[in-house]
Design a protein around this motif. Structure first.
Motif, PDB file in Angstrom:
ATOM      1  N   ARG A 210      93.193  -4.340 128.940  1.00 21.41           N
ATOM      2  CA  ARG A 210      93.434  -4.069 130.368  1.00 21.41           C
ATOM      3  C   ARG A 210      92.870  -2.712 130.795  1.00 21.41           C
ATOM      4  O   ARG A 210      92.859  -2.407 131.981  1.00 21.41           O
ATOM      5  N   ILE A 211      92.463  -1.882 129.820  1.00 23.95           N
ATOM      6  CA  ILE A 211      92.092  -0.503 130.172  1.00 23.95           C
ATOM      7  C   ILE A 211      90.624  -0.261 129.834  1.00 23.95           C
ATOM      8  O   ILE A 211      90.254  -0.130 128.652  1.00 23.95           O
TER       9      ILE A 211
ATOM     10  N   ALA B 128      93.403   7.818 130.597  1.00 28.48           N
ATOM     11  CA  ALA B 128      92.213   7.245 131.242  1.00 28.48           C
ATOM     12  C   ALA B 128      91.811   8.072 132.455  1.00 28.48           C
ATOM     13  O   ALA B 128      90.626   8.192 132.774  1.00 28.48           O
ATOM     14  N   ALA B 129      92.801   8.683 133.104  1.00 27.41           N
ATOM     15  CA  ALA B 129      92.515   9.485 134.304  1.00 27.41           C
ATOM     16  C   ALA B 129      91.653  10.708 133.982  1.00 27.41           C
ATOM     17  O   ALA B 129      91.049  11.296 134.874  1.00 27.41           O
TER      18      ALA B 129
ATOM     19  N   GLU C 248     101.302   1.760 127.799  1.00 28.33           N
ATOM     20  CA  GLU C 248     100.410   1.600 128.957  1.00 28.33           C
ATOM     21  C   GLU C 248     100.471   2.832 129.860  1.00 28.33           C
ATOM     22  O   GLU C 248      99.441   3.336 130.319  1.00 28.33           O
TER      23      GLU C 248
ATOM     24  N   ARG D   7      97.165   5.081 130.599  1.00 26.25           N
ATOM     25  CA  ARG D   7      96.633   5.237 131.968  1.00 26.25           C
ATOM     26  C   ARG D   7      96.472   6.724 132.294  1.00 26.25           C
ATOM     27  O   ARG D   7      95.521   7.125 132.958  1.00 26.25           O
TER      28      ARG D   7
END
Ligand code: GCB
Length: 573
Positions: free
Chosen positions: A513-514, A468-469, A461, A465
């Motif tokens: 969740r992403i 994803a940024a 995770e 994340r």
């Protein structure tokens, strides 16, 4: 290059069945080999053979082909080939997965002898790369990818005839709004028909038209038009050939992957062309069965890991609305990933003696041939120019930048990416910023945090994340766990069917969740053959299906997730 085809003006013969065969050089032709097939598992001595093998076949040029142009066409020869006809060399080709052909100087009605040497040697100037080492048993091929070095004539060989003056190529692009731009080399007329056979557009050798009320090609809806190219002389048609056309548009909008303007979520697999005995040999029955299993499980897409697949596979995907990521054979440009060979000498990946400018030119040619062959398939929505290269060094960036540019120049209509490997995290990878989509191969819970899914979930995770940024779409292009069918445990432990299921569930929880995660491709559709090694038990066992295509428990789990209806109805696209 056009695929051999039949029309009122063209004919073709498939040269299949048994060919004379020899492992020895010069050839003695004391054996027979089936075409198409990998030779490796058919006869003893094939598995570890390094170097050329020889094929020979006598064929009759049909009498009816008098006055025609006669062409010999190979859909592939892995990894390189030289071809002689009646003792004269007619062509040679480097690269194991794309077609090549030559016009022959032959007489209709005569029997010709075709001899082919097919060489499976991998070097630092082949794609994929490798080195040949000497061992007590003779030469041994070493390479940095995780699948058998299957070789031979894997796909059909054709002898075909066209008029002497003929159409030599047809290229086009077709967008979801109905815009068709085309270019016919050696022809003069374009006719576009819809699936019902009605003419919906026409024009000359080149042009652009807008087709009204177009029925776009879309995931789950493989609607195809047919483009007929004609050569017309003195008012008469002298040649005609066809290509299928799917109108569709792929765009990247921030972290979204859009097909025809609608967000697409990839569900499916990384796969291999790999079946018992035939190896990488194309077989229609196995192909249909694999597509049927992908439909059963609710997959809408796959990647042609780790090389271009047979064109029959892409034609099928076109017809059935299956989404494909097309990959070059550039796998193993990363000498840190020595599957099963870690104890031996370590090479720097990029260097004058290893992956260098000459390698890059072979790689560039592989990209040119892949794009030329597959750009007309609507199913292919993205190019993957490499799998898990060393990507965290300046040398990697210098090697790859021109290849990203080349791919975009050849095809401005598709996103370009590569499958990134675990050590090239967001802070270290120097290539991802050049990719349109982040394709991540990740094994949290398998190669790292083995057996500890809670720790794996946390670490994965944190990494996701960070990716994803960057604001780009993320496709999990590989995640998976080796599993021996029939091995069970109450507490899920690695290699059991329970662990594979628990591992997938953990990954899915996280992906859900992403929002930047636009898809999941499980590694692998089915178990497959690899080089022997202490982490491989009868091959790579990360298949959701066994090598003979029986479901492991995880297949049922995926079916519930992907069909979204407990498996009773059709998957939504
Ligand atoms: C990878 C490679 C794939 C391997 C897989 C594995 O990252 O891309 O070719 O087979 O891992 O199972 O280790």
């Amino acid at each position: 290059m056009l695929r051999p085809q039949e029309s009122a003006y063209r004919d073709r013969r498939r040269i299949e069945g048994l060919w004379d065969f020899s492992f020895a050089s010069p050839p003695v032709f004391d054996a027979e080999m089936a075409v198409p097939a990998s030779y490796n598992d058919v006869l003893p001595g094939g598995r570890d053979h390094v170097g050329p093998v020889w094929y020979r076949k006598r064929v009759v040029v049909p009498r009816g082909w008098v006055g025609q142009r006669v062409v010999l066409h190979f859909e592939s020869a892995t990894h390189r080939a030289t071809v002689w006809v009646d003792g004269a060399e007619v062509m040679s080709h480097e690269g194991g997965y794309t077609p090549f052909e030559a016009e022959l100087d032959v007489t209709a009605g005569e029997t010709i002898e075709i001899v082919v040497s097919v060489d499976n040697t991998l070097t630092f100037t082949s794609i994929p790369p490798g080195v040949v080492e000497q061992s007590a048993a003779g030469p041994r091929q070493r390479y940095w990818h995780d699948f058998s070095n299957y070789a031979g004539l894997h796909r059909p060989v054709w002898l075909y005839a066209t008029p002497r003056e003929c159409i030599t190529d047809v290229t086009f692009s077709a967008a979801a709004d109905g815009t068709l731009t085309w270019d016919i080399t050696g022809g003069s007329r374009m006719i576009l028909r819809n699936r019902e056979g009605r003419v919906v557009a026409s024009g000359g050798a080149q042009g652009t038209v807008k087709v009204g009320h177009v029925h776009p090609w879309a995931p789950g809806d493989g609607y195809l038009y047919e483009l007929e190219a004609q050569r017309v002389e003195d008012g008469e048609v002298r040649d005609s050939c066809r290509r299928t056309v799917g109108f569709r548009t792929v765009t990247i909008d921030g972290p979204r992957f859009l097909i025809n303007g609608r967000p697409f979520r990839f569900r499916g697999f990384g796969r291999h062309e790999d079946i018992p005995v035939l190896g990488r040999g194309h077989n229609d029955a196995w192909m249909l069965h694999d597509f049927a299993l992908m439909d059963w499980i609710g997959a809408n897409s796959f990647r042609t890991s780790h090389y271009p697949y047979s064109e029959d596979v892409l034609d099928h995907a076109d017809r059935h609305g299956i989404v494909v990521i097309g990959e070059t054979a550039a796998v193993g440009l990363n000498t840190a990933l020595a599957q099963g060979t870690a104890s031996r000498e370590r090479f720097p990946t990029y260097g004058t003696e290893t992956v260098n400018e000459a390698t890059r030119e072979v790689h560039a040619q592989a990209i040119r041939e892949l794009v030329a062959r597959d750009r007309h398939h609507p199913s292919v929505v993205m190019w993957s120019i490499a799998n898990e290269p060393e990507s965290e060094t300046a040398a990697a960036e210098a090697y790859f930048l021109p290849l990203f540019a080349l791919t975009r120049e050849l095809d401005p209509d598709r996103p370009v990416g590569f499958a990134n490997y675990g050590a090239a995290t967001p802070d270290r990878c120097r290539l991802s910023r050049h990719a349109d989509v982040l394709m991540l191969n990740r094994y949290y819970g398998w190669y790292v945090h083995t057996g500890d899914l809670a720790a794996a979930e946390q670490a994965f995770e944190a990494e996701l994340r960070a990716w994803a940024a960057t604001g780009k779409p993320i496709l999990i292009s590989e995640y998976g766990a080796d599993t021996l069918p029939g091995l069970h445990a109450v507490e899920p432990t690695p290699w059991t069917e329970e662990y594979q299921s628990a591992y997938l569930e953990m990954n899915h929880r996280l992906f859900d969740r992403i929002p930047e995660v636009v898809g999941e491709h499980v590694w692998n559709f089915a178990d497959f053959a690899t080089t022997a090694g202490i982490t491989r038990v009868g091959g790579n066992r990360k298949g959701v299906f066994t090598r003979d295509r029986q479901p492991k428990a995880a297949a049922h789990l995926l079916r519930r997730r992907w069909r979204g209806d407990q498996g009773s109805g059709k998957a939504s696209p």
